[in-house]
Design a protein around this motif. Structure first.
Motif, PDB file in Angstrom:
ATOM      1  N   VAL A  24     -13.922 -29.801  31.343  1.00  0.00           N
ATOM      2  CA  VAL A  24     -13.823 -31.173  30.852  1.00  0.00           C
ATOM      3  C   VAL A  24     -14.343 -31.310  29.423  1.00  0.00           C
ATOM      4  N   GLY A  25     -15.013 -30.280  28.913  1.00  0.00           N
ATOM      5  CA  GLY A  25     -15.541 -30.366  27.562  1.00  0.00           C
ATOM      6  C   GLY A  25     -16.542 -29.269  27.283  1.00  0.00           C
ATOM      7  N   LEU A  26     -17.377 -29.511  26.293  1.00  0.00           N
ATOM      8  CA  LEU A  26     -18.374 -28.554  25.834  1.00  0.00           C
ATOM      9  C   LEU A  26     -19.764 -29.157  26.016  1.00  0.00           C
ATOM     10  N   ARG A  27     -20.647 -28.407  26.669  1.00  0.00           N
ATOM     11  CA  ARG A  27     -22.034 -28.846  26.827  1.00  0.00           C
ATOM     12  C   ARG A  27     -22.848 -28.322  25.657  1.00  0.00           C
ATOM     13  N   LEU A  28     -23.556 -29.239  25.005  1.00  0.00           N
ATOM     14  CA  LEU A  28     -24.463 -28.909  23.919  1.00  0.00           C
ATOM     15  C   LEU A  28     -25.869 -29.238  24.386  1.00  0.00           C
ATOM     16  N   GLY A  29     -26.763 -28.281  24.272  1.00  0.00           N
ATOM     17  CA  GLY A  29     -28.138 -28.499  24.696  1.00  0.00           C
ATOM     18  C   GLY A  29     -29.097 -27.683  23.856  1.00  0.00           C
ATOM     19  N   VAL A  30     -30.365 -27.797  24.179  1.00  0.00           N
ATOM     20  CA  VAL A  30     -31.400 -27.001  23.528  1.00  0.00           C
ATOM     21  C   VAL A  30     -32.226 -26.323  24.603  1.00  0.00           C
ATOM     22  N   ARG A  31     -32.827 -25.204  24.222  1.00  0.00           N
ATOM     23  CA  ARG A  31     -33.735 -24.495  25.116  1.00  0.00           C
ATOM     24  C   ARG A  31     -34.886 -23.968  24.277  1.00  0.00           C
ATOM     25  N   ARG A  41     -27.817 -24.362  22.702  1.00  0.00           N
ATOM     26  CA  ARG A  41     -27.127 -23.768  23.840  1.00  0.00           C
ATOM     27  C   ARG A  41     -25.758 -24.429  23.940  1.00  0.00           C
ATOM     28  N   LEU A  42     -24.705 -23.617  24.029  1.00  0.00           N
ATOM     29  CA  LEU A  42     -23.342 -24.110  24.175  1.00  0.00           C
ATOM     30  C   LEU A  42     -22.716 -23.468  25.399  1.00  0.00           C
ATOM     31  N   GLU A  43     -22.019 -24.265  26.191  1.00  0.00           N
ATOM     32  CA  GLU A  43     -21.285 -23.722  27.334  1.00  0.00           C
ATOM     33  C   GLU A  43     -20.192 -24.705  27.731  1.00  0.00           C
ATOM     34  N   TYR A  44     -19.192 -24.185  28.390  1.00  0.00           N
ATOM     35  CA  TYR A  44     -18.127 -25.050  28.891  1.00  0.00           C
ATOM     36  C   TYR A  44     -18.644 -25.871  30.064  1.00  0.00           C
ATOM     37  N   VAL A  45     -18.074 -27.059  30.229  1.00  0.00           N
ATOM     38  CA  VAL A  45     -18.453 -27.954  31.323  1.00  0.00           C
ATOM     39  C   VAL A  45     -17.272 -28.091  32.278  1.00  0.00           C
ATOM     40  N   ASP A  46     -17.499 -27.755  33.533  1.00  0.00           N
ATOM     41  CA  ASP A  46     -16.475 -27.954  34.559  1.00  0.00           C
ATOM     42  C   ASP A  46     -16.735 -29.217  35.363  1.00  0.00           C
ATOM     43  N   ASP A  47     -18.012 -29.549  35.563  1.00  0.00           N
ATOM     44  CA  ASP A  47     -18.403 -30.738  36.322  1.00  0.00           C
ATOM     45  C   ASP A  47     -19.516 -31.468  35.585  1.00  0.00           C
ATOM     46  N   LEU A  48     -19.445 -32.785  35.577  1.00  0.00           N
ATOM     47  CA  LEU A  48     -20.470 -33.608  34.941  1.00  0.00           C
ATOM     48  C   LEU A  48     -21.577 -33.933  35.933  1.00  0.00           C
ATOM     49  N   ALA A  49     -22.810 -33.950  35.452  1.00  0.00           N
ATOM     50  CA  ALA A  49     -23.943 -34.415  36.246  1.00  0.00           C
ATOM     51  C   ALA A  49     -24.058 -35.925  36.064  1.00  0.00           C
ATOM     52  N   ASP A  50     -24.663 -36.588  37.027  1.00  0.00           N
ATOM     53  CA  ASP A  50     -24.794 -38.048  36.976  1.00  0.00           C
ATOM     54  C   ASP A  50     -25.549 -38.540  35.742  1.00  0.00           C
ATOM     55  N   ASP A  51     -26.517 -37.742  35.269  1.00  0.00           N
ATOM     56  CA  ASP A  51     -27.341 -38.197  34.147  1.00  0.00           C
ATOM     57  C   ASP A  51     -26.887 -37.644  32.787  1.00  0.00           C
ATOM     58  N   ASP A  52     -25.737 -36.977  32.731  1.00  0.00           N
ATOM     59  CA  ASP A  52     -25.201 -36.485  31.466  1.00  0.00           C
ATOM     60  C   ASP A  52     -24.752 -37.637  30.572  1.00  0.00           C
ATOM     61  N   SER A  53     -24.937 -37.457  29.269  1.00  0.00           N
ATOM     62  CA  SER A  53     -24.344 -38.364  28.284  1.00  0.00           C
ATOM     63  C   SER A  53     -23.080 -37.684  27.775  1.00  0.00           C
ATOM     64  N   VAL A  54     -21.998 -38.445  27.679  1.00  0.00           N
ATOM     65  CA  VAL A  54     -20.717 -37.888  27.256  1.00  0.00           C
ATOM     66  C   VAL A  54     -20.253 -38.620  25.998  1.00  0.00           C
TER      67      VAL A  54
END
Length: 107
Positions: A24-31, A41-54
């Motif tokens: 569904v898109g690209l996940r951008l995060g930090v670690r 941190r970059l990774e593909y997103v297949d499923d969204l979590a309830d608390d994700d911002s899109v």
């Protein structure tokens, strides 16, 4: 709060998602990592979590988890080619300093 990407980055991600055949898109995060404290941190997103911002830029979704959003607010993701090298560049207004190799940062 927002996170965006340039048209060039969106084109690159869109092609990669199409080749992958799902997502569904690209996940951008930090670690926590590196000599300056944080790394992207970059990774593909297949499923969204309830608390994700899109966020959406040029037709591509950018997904950010709540813990990373504070560090990424205002960030623009670009895709650059410099000579034979190519990759993502993070234009993050929250960064106060980066390590010498550019792999980690702190806010």
């Amino acid at each position: 709060m927002s996170v965006t990407m340039t048209e060039r980055a969106a084109t690159h991600v869109g092609k990669a998602l199409a080749q992958r055949g799902k997502g569904v898109g690209l996940r951008l995060g930090v670690r926590t990592a590196g000599c300056s404290g944080m790394a992207y941190r970059l990774e593909y997103v297949d499923d969204l979590a309830d608390d994700d911002s899109v966020f959406e830029s040029h037709g591509v979704k950018i997904v950010v988890d709540p813990k990373s959003l504070a560090y990424l607010d205002g960030t623009e993701l670009d895709f650059v080619r410099e000579g034979l090298n190519e990759g993502f560049k993070f234009n993050n207004p929250n960064v106060k300093d980066e390590c010498g190799c550019g792999e980690s940062f702190h806010v």
